[in-house]
Write a protein that holds these residues in place. Sequence first.
Motif, short mmCIF file in Angstrom:
data_model
loop_
_atom_site.label_atom_id
_atom_site.label_comp_id
_atom_site.label_asym_id
_atom_site.label_seq_id
_atom_site.Cartn_x
_atom_site.Cartn_y
_atom_site.Cartn_z
N VAL A 164 0.30 -1.37 -5.51
CA VAL A 164 1.63 -0.82 -5.23
C VAL A 164 2.19 -0.16 -6.48
O VAL A 164 2.71 0.96 -6.43
CB VAL A 164 2.58 -1.91 -4.68
CG1 VAL A 164 4.02 -1.42 -4.68
CG2 VAL A 164 2.16 -2.33 -3.28
N GLU A 165 2.09 -0.82 -7.61
CA GLU A 165 2.61 -0.27 -8.86
C GLU A 165 1.87 1.01 -9.25
O GLU A 165 2.47 1.98 -9.73
CB GLU A 165 2.55 -1.30 -9.99
CG GLU A 165 3.54 -2.43 -9.83
CD GLU A 165 4.98 -1.96 -9.68
OE1 GLU A 165 5.42 -1.09 -10.46
OE2 GLU A 165 5.67 -2.44 -8.76
N LYS B 254 3.15 3.74 -7.02
CA LYS B 254 4.49 4.15 -7.44
C LYS B 254 4.41 5.09 -8.64
O LYS B 254 5.11 6.11 -8.68
CB LYS B 254 5.34 2.93 -7.82
CG LYS B 254 5.89 2.16 -6.67
CD LYS B 254 6.74 1.02 -7.20
CE LYS B 254 7.29 0.15 -6.12
NZ LYS B 254 8.08 -0.98 -6.66
N GLU C 227 6.40 2.23 1.11
CA GLU C 227 7.36 1.21 1.52
C GLU C 227 6.74 0.27 2.56
O GLU C 227 6.94 -0.95 2.51
CB GLU C 227 8.63 1.86 2.05
CG GLU C 227 9.42 2.54 0.94
CD GLU C 227 10.55 3.40 1.45
OE1 GLU C 227 10.89 3.34 2.66
OE2 GLU C 227 11.09 4.17 0.64
N GLN D 275 4.49 -2.13 0.74
CA GLN D 275 5.19 -3.17 0.01
C GLN D 275 5.59 -4.33 0.90
O GLN D 275 5.61 -5.47 0.46
CB GLN D 275 6.45 -2.60 -0.65
CG GLN D 275 6.16 -1.72 -1.83
CD GLN D 275 7.42 -1.15 -2.42
OE1 GLN D 275 7.98 -0.21 -1.86
NE2 GLN D 275 7.85 -1.71 -3.52
N TYR D 276 5.92 -4.04 2.14
CA TYR D 276 6.44 -5.08 3.03
C TYR D 276 5.45 -5.52 4.09
O TYR D 276 5.79 -6.30 4.97
CB TYR D 276 7.74 -4.59 3.67
CG TYR D 276 8.78 -4.29 2.62
CD1 TYR D 276 9.35 -5.31 1.88
CD2 TYR D 276 9.13 -2.98 2.32
CE1 TYR D 276 10.28 -5.05 0.89
CE2 TYR D 276 10.07 -2.70 1.32
CZ TYR D 276 10.63 -3.73 0.62
OH TYR D 276 11.54 -3.46 -0.37
N ARG E 72 -2.68 -6.65 -4.79
CA ARG E 72 -1.74 -5.90 -3.97
C ARG E 72 -0.61 -5.35 -4.83
O ARG E 72 -0.27 -4.17 -4.74
CB ARG E 72 -1.19 -6.81 -2.89
CG ARG E 72 -0.14 -6.19 -2.03
CD ARG E 72 0.37 -7.21 -1.03
NE ARG E 72 1.42 -6.67 -0.23
CZ ARG E 72 1.76 -7.15 0.95
NH1 ARG E 72 1.12 -8.16 1.46
NH2 ARG E 72 2.75 -6.61 1.61
N ASP E 73 -0.02 -6.18 -5.67
CA ASP E 73 1.07 -5.75 -6.54
C ASP E 73 0.62 -4.64 -7.49
O ASP E 73 1.35 -3.68 -7.72
CB ASP E 73 1.63 -6.92 -7.34
CG ASP E 73 2.34 -7.94 -6.46
OD1 ASP E 73 2.73 -7.60 -5.32
OD2 ASP E 73 2.49 -9.10 -6.90
#
Length: 95
Positions: A8-9, A12, A59, A62-63, A4-5
């Motif tokens: 997201v990166e 981005k 966003e 991310q949450y 997941r991280d």
Amino acid sequence: MRQRDEFVEEMKAKLDAWNAEIDKLTAKARQASAEARVKYQEDIERLKKRQAETQLRLEELQYASEAAWETVRQGMEESWELMRKAFRDASSRFK
């Protein structure tokens, strides 16, 4: 969680690259004739709208809870695809 991280990166980084490309198109539009500049500005505004939508999806991603992760990820990918298409269409008109 690591996958997941990383996702997201990656998103981005891609969004940052698109933002840089939008800035380049904006600079190019400033150098165009008045008539062409109006058309370019319309394209740029569409791109900025897609960029804002994609940023919002990022966003949310991310949450998002673990339970919602897959659904939100799919929404992010759909938003990304729409952004990519809008950019491709606009870029073709700038040539």
